[in-house]
Design a protein around this motif. Structure first.
Motif, PDB file in Angstrom:
ATOM      1  N   ASP A 242      14.865 -35.836 -21.578  1.00  0.00           N
ATOM      2  CA  ASP A 242      16.156 -35.174 -21.791  1.00  0.00           C
ATOM      3  C   ASP A 242      16.823 -34.785 -20.479  1.00  0.00           C
ATOM      4  O   ASP A 242      17.851 -34.099 -20.492  1.00  0.00           O
ATOM      5  N   ARG A 243      16.197 -35.153 -19.366  1.00  0.00           N
ATOM      6  CA  ARG A 243      16.746 -34.875 -18.037  1.00  0.00           C
ATOM      7  C   ARG A 243      16.935 -33.386 -17.791  1.00  0.00           C
ATOM      8  O   ARG A 243      17.887 -32.958 -17.147  1.00  0.00           O
ATOM      9  N   THR A 244      15.987 -32.596 -18.309  1.00  0.00           N
ATOM     10  CA  THR A 244      16.039 -31.156 -18.078  1.00  0.00           C
ATOM     11  C   THR A 244      15.039 -30.706 -17.031  1.00  0.00           C
ATOM     12  O   THR A 244      14.945 -29.514 -16.770  1.00  0.00           O
ATOM     13  N   GLY A 245      14.252 -31.639 -16.453  1.00  0.00           N
ATOM     14  CA  GLY A 245      13.471 -31.219 -15.304  1.00  0.00           C
ATOM     15  C   GLY A 245      12.086 -31.755 -15.150  1.00  0.00           C
ATOM     16  O   GLY A 245      11.569 -31.820 -14.044  1.00  0.00           O
ATOM     17  N   GLY A 246      11.396 -32.162 -16.235  1.00  0.00           N
ATOM     18  CA  GLY A 246      10.039 -32.648 -16.062  1.00  0.00           C
ATOM     19  C   GLY A 246       9.196 -32.429 -17.302  1.00  0.00           C
ATOM     20  O   GLY A 246       9.697 -32.007 -18.342  1.00  0.00           O
ATOM     21  N   HIS A 247       7.871 -32.684 -17.170  1.00  0.00           N
ATOM     22  CA  HIS A 247       7.052 -32.594 -18.383  1.00  0.00           C
ATOM     23  C   HIS A 247       5.599 -32.207 -18.155  1.00  0.00           C
ATOM     24  O   HIS A 247       4.810 -32.269 -19.086  1.00  0.00           O
TER      25      HIS A 247
ATOM     26  N   ASP B 120      19.471 -28.388 -10.100  1.00  0.00           N
ATOM     27  CA  ASP B 120      19.497 -29.288  -8.944  1.00  0.00           C
ATOM     28  C   ASP B 120      19.453 -28.496  -7.646  1.00  0.00           C
ATOM     29  O   ASP B 120      18.853 -28.936  -6.659  1.00  0.00           O
ATOM     30  N   ARG B 121      20.103 -27.336  -7.673  1.00  0.00           N
ATOM     31  CA  ARG B 121      20.175 -26.487  -6.481  1.00  0.00           C
ATOM     32  C   ARG B 121      20.109 -25.033  -6.915  1.00  0.00           C
ATOM     33  O   ARG B 121      20.682 -24.658  -7.939  1.00  0.00           O
TER      34      ARG B 121
ATOM     35  N   THR C  79      19.610 -21.735   0.114  1.00  0.00           N
ATOM     36  CA  THR C  79      19.387 -22.483  -1.114  1.00  0.00           C
ATOM     37  C   THR C  79      18.450 -23.662  -0.855  1.00  0.00           C
ATOM     38  O   THR C  79      18.189 -24.032   0.285  1.00  0.00           O
ATOM     39  N   TYR C  80      17.967 -24.252  -1.945  1.00  0.00           N
ATOM     40  CA  TYR C  80      17.151 -25.455  -1.846  1.00  0.00           C
ATOM     41  C   TYR C  80      17.587 -26.429  -2.920  1.00  0.00           C
ATOM     42  O   TYR C  80      18.248 -26.060  -3.904  1.00  0.00           O
ATOM     43  N   ARG C  81      17.229 -27.702  -2.731  1.00  0.00           N
ATOM     44  CA  ARG C  81      17.520 -28.741  -3.710  1.00  0.00           C
ATOM     45  C   ARG C  81      16.207 -29.299  -4.245  1.00  0.00           C
ATOM     46  O   ARG C  81      15.211 -29.375  -3.532  1.00  0.00           O
ATOM     47  N   ASN C  82      16.228 -29.703  -5.501  1.00  0.00           N
ATOM     48  CA  ASN C  82      15.094 -30.405  -6.082  1.00  0.00           C
ATOM     49  C   ASN C  82      15.256 -31.910  -5.914  1.00  0.00           C
ATOM     50  O   ASN C  82      16.374 -32.404  -5.932  1.00  0.00           O
ATOM     51  N   PRO C  83      14.134 -32.619  -5.755  1.00  0.00           N
ATOM     52  CA  PRO C  83      12.755 -32.133  -5.719  1.00  0.00           C
ATOM     53  C   PRO C  83      12.439 -31.506  -4.366  1.00  0.00           C
ATOM     54  O   PRO C  83      13.094 -31.808  -3.359  1.00  0.00           O
TER      55      PRO C  83
ATOM     56  N   LEU D  41      21.030 -37.019  -6.619  1.00  0.00           N
ATOM     57  CA  LEU D  41      20.421 -36.204  -5.572  1.00  0.00           C
ATOM     58  C   LEU D  41      20.311 -36.982  -4.275  1.00  0.00           C
ATOM     59  O   LEU D  41      20.547 -36.472  -3.182  1.00  0.00           O
ATOM     60  N   ALA D  42      19.925 -38.250  -4.382  1.00  0.00           N
ATOM     61  CA  ALA D  42      19.755 -39.085  -3.202  1.00  0.00           C
ATOM     62  C   ALA D  42      21.062 -39.227  -2.450  1.00  0.00           C
ATOM     63  O   ALA D  42      21.116 -39.115  -1.223  1.00  0.00           O
ATOM     64  N   LEU D  43      22.153 -39.470  -3.182  1.00  0.00           N
ATOM     65  CA  LEU D  43      23.446 -39.615  -2.533  1.00  0.00           C
ATOM     66  C   LEU D  43      23.852 -38.322  -1.855  1.00  0.00           C
ATOM     67  O   LEU D  43      24.318 -38.327  -0.707  1.00  0.00           O
TER      68      LEU D  43
END
Length: 536
Positions: free
Chosen positions: A251-256, A308-309, A38-42, A15-17
């Motif tokens: 699991d890199r699905t978004g958070g907890h 991500d978007r 559109t928007y990007r996370n975070p 995301l940073a890149l």
């Protein structure tokens, strides 16, 4: 309240890149709103942990943890769930514990966290449990206050406030070391607990959120030891509850840790905390769809994952962001600033020299123990912060400067020396179990004159920082080589990296540091050599 560390470094790095490549030349550090619908996370590339978001009419309000930073309990505002501005703080000054004044080593990692925000019968309510104290239930006629609170008869960990259709108030609470979820029923005036009942058990559960949709009650819980979230549902608040696993940081699905917020048109979106390394714990926003009356994060085409978007929840609203840069022209501090504990208001001023922030040196051995250290959140993916200083008030023994604050506090500081001389040094303070440990990275460098610019670069794609100084604001010299950016809930502040202005003196009342401006911007691409001591 999650206690994980990294968890999704590769995703955040990607995301940073992407943000760096897409950002306009004069852009803010991170822009979630892509300007094309559109928007990007975070949505905020900074440490906004333990989120709770509600909608009141067309307005969204977002409360987040502030620990022992003062003022406490920050609330942000948005009209579209993507573009956020700082709005207010519920607790202007922390109360209930003398350590909030940075006595006895202070109360880092504790304080005010995991608040639950609700709007009911024309009033705003907020439940929060300061660590080691009993739960408070705040109320206010408007989101900006004035807020008052009553104290309940128990310490409800991570309280989840809920008002049912008949007006009855409840708090759901669970502590991860136990996992038993207790439902507290409030009195009719919401000032006390009327009864308590165990309603469910989820191993390792905490961070409860309750809501109702149709004929079901939904209970969301974080499970920090697995960096995941569970969703339970029942026809009655007392159960029986069905429980399913949901998204996860691991699991890199978004958070907890999070829950849902409804839109005026009946759609639902999810908010969730993601552990992201040195930047701290950020908040993702996700579309939610329903399958057999179960909320599913993501879109039907990519279910079970925070995208991500995605398309903005609500279109037509302009870009907005929390304030960061400051020229200190106001007689009140901007909402982006927080003190490391309650300040000593006799030792700082925006009025003594209009247009400047003045920090009078406080008595302390290290920055970790120095009161009136002024902080704001560092921002990712990579940023450059510059302050312009006047050193005329520096006295012998003063240590006054600028840099990072947290687990690793790397400060480029001006040292007051006998005869009015001044020198620069770069010190790294590591907060350990045994106490703060200071390493001098750069021996004292003599500084002439009273004007000085200091610079702090924070690159969360590499988890490295650098500091530099300038005598004219144009030509820069790096000092002390790279230093690590770190997050540690055990010995740090339990926060992501902060940027900090400080002024203290180990042995005397000391002098003062005057700050003319603070500017935060993206770290320029193709930055000059990292070699220490090289003029730029």
């Amino acid at each position: 309240m999650g206690q994980g560390r990294a968890g999704s470094a590769s995703r955040i790095g990607a995301l940073a890149l992407a943000a760096t490549l897409a950002a306009p030349a004069a852009a803010q550090v991170w822009r979630s709103d892509q300007g094309d619908g559109t928007y990007r996370n975070p949505v905020l590339f900074a440490d906004y942990p333990d989120p709770d978001i509600i909608r009141v009419g067309d307005d969204f309000y977002f409360v987040s943890t502030t620990f022992v930073n003062a003022p406490g309990i920050v609330i942000l505002h948005s009209r579209d769930l993507v573009n956020w501005r700082l709005l207010t703080h519920v607790q202007p000054r922390l109360d209930g514990d003398p350590r909030y004044d940075l006595t006895g080593g202070g109360d880092y990692r504790h304080g005010f966290y995991a608040a639950s925000l609700r709007h009911h019968r024309g009033q705003f309510f907020l439940a929060i449990t300061p660590v080691g104290q009993k739960t408070r239930l705040y109320r206010a006629p408007a989101i900006t206050g004035p807020w008052t609170y009553t104290v309940l008869d128990r310490e409800a960990f991570d309280p989840g406030l809920f008002f049912d259709d008949d007006g009855t108030g409840y708090i759901a609470t669970a502590e991860g070391s136990n996992g038993t979820i207790t439902l507290l029923t409030l009195t009719d005036d919401y000032t006390a607990v009327k009864s308590a009942r165990t309603i469910h058990y989820v191993e390792g559960a905490e961070g409860s959120h309750l809501l109702k949709r149709g004929g079901y009650y939904y209970l969301f819980n974080a499970v920090p030891r697995r960096l995941s979230m569970t969703i339970s549902r029942a026809r009655s608040l007392t159960g029986p509850w069905e429980t399913r696993p949901s998204i996860s940081t691991r699991d890199r699905t978004g958070g907890h840790q999070g829950a849902l917020v409804d839109l005026a048109d009946g759609r639902w979106f999810g908010f969730v905390m993601v552990d992201a390394g040195a930047i701290g714990r950020m908040t993702n926003i996700s579309p939610v769809h329903w399958v057999d009356d179960w909320p599913i994060w993501g879109t039907p085409d990519a279910p079970g994952r925070v995208p991500d978007r995605a398309a903005k929840p609500i279109s037509g609203h302009p870009f907005a962001e929390p304030a960061s840069s400051d020229d200190f022209a106001s007689t009140r501090l901007g909402l982006q600033w927080r003190w490391n504990h309650n300040p000593d208001d006799s030792r700082w001023s925006l009025r003594e020299r209009p247009g400047w922030l003045r920090l009078h040196a406080t008595r302390a051995e290290t920055i970790w123990l120095a009161r009136n250290t002024l902080t704001q959140k560092a921002q990712g993916p990579a940023s450059r912060a510059v302050v312009r200083l006047d050193l005329a008030g520096i006295r012998p023994g003063d240590v006054c400067g600028f840099g990072t604050f947290g687990k690793i506090s790397a400060q480029l500081s001006v040292l007051g020396q006998p005869g009015g001389a001044r020198a620069l040094t770069m010190r790294v303070t590591d907060s350990t179990v045994e106490g703060p440990k200071v390493t001098v990275r750069q021996a004292a460098l003599p500084i002439r004159g009273t004007r000085l610019w200091l610079r702090t670069d924070t690159d969360f794609t590499t988890s490295l920082g650098r500091v530099a100084y300038s005598l004219d604001g144009r030509r820069w010299t790096e000092v002390g080589d790279d230093f690590p950016l770190m997050f540690d809930w055990r010995t740090g502040t339990f926060q992501g990296v902060q940027l900090a202005l400080s002024c203290y003196n180990p042995g005397a009342d000391g002098g003062r540091l005057d700050i003319d401006s603070f500017t935060l911007a993206p770290l320029p691409p193709g930055d000059p050599s990292k070699s220490p001591g090289r003029a730029q």
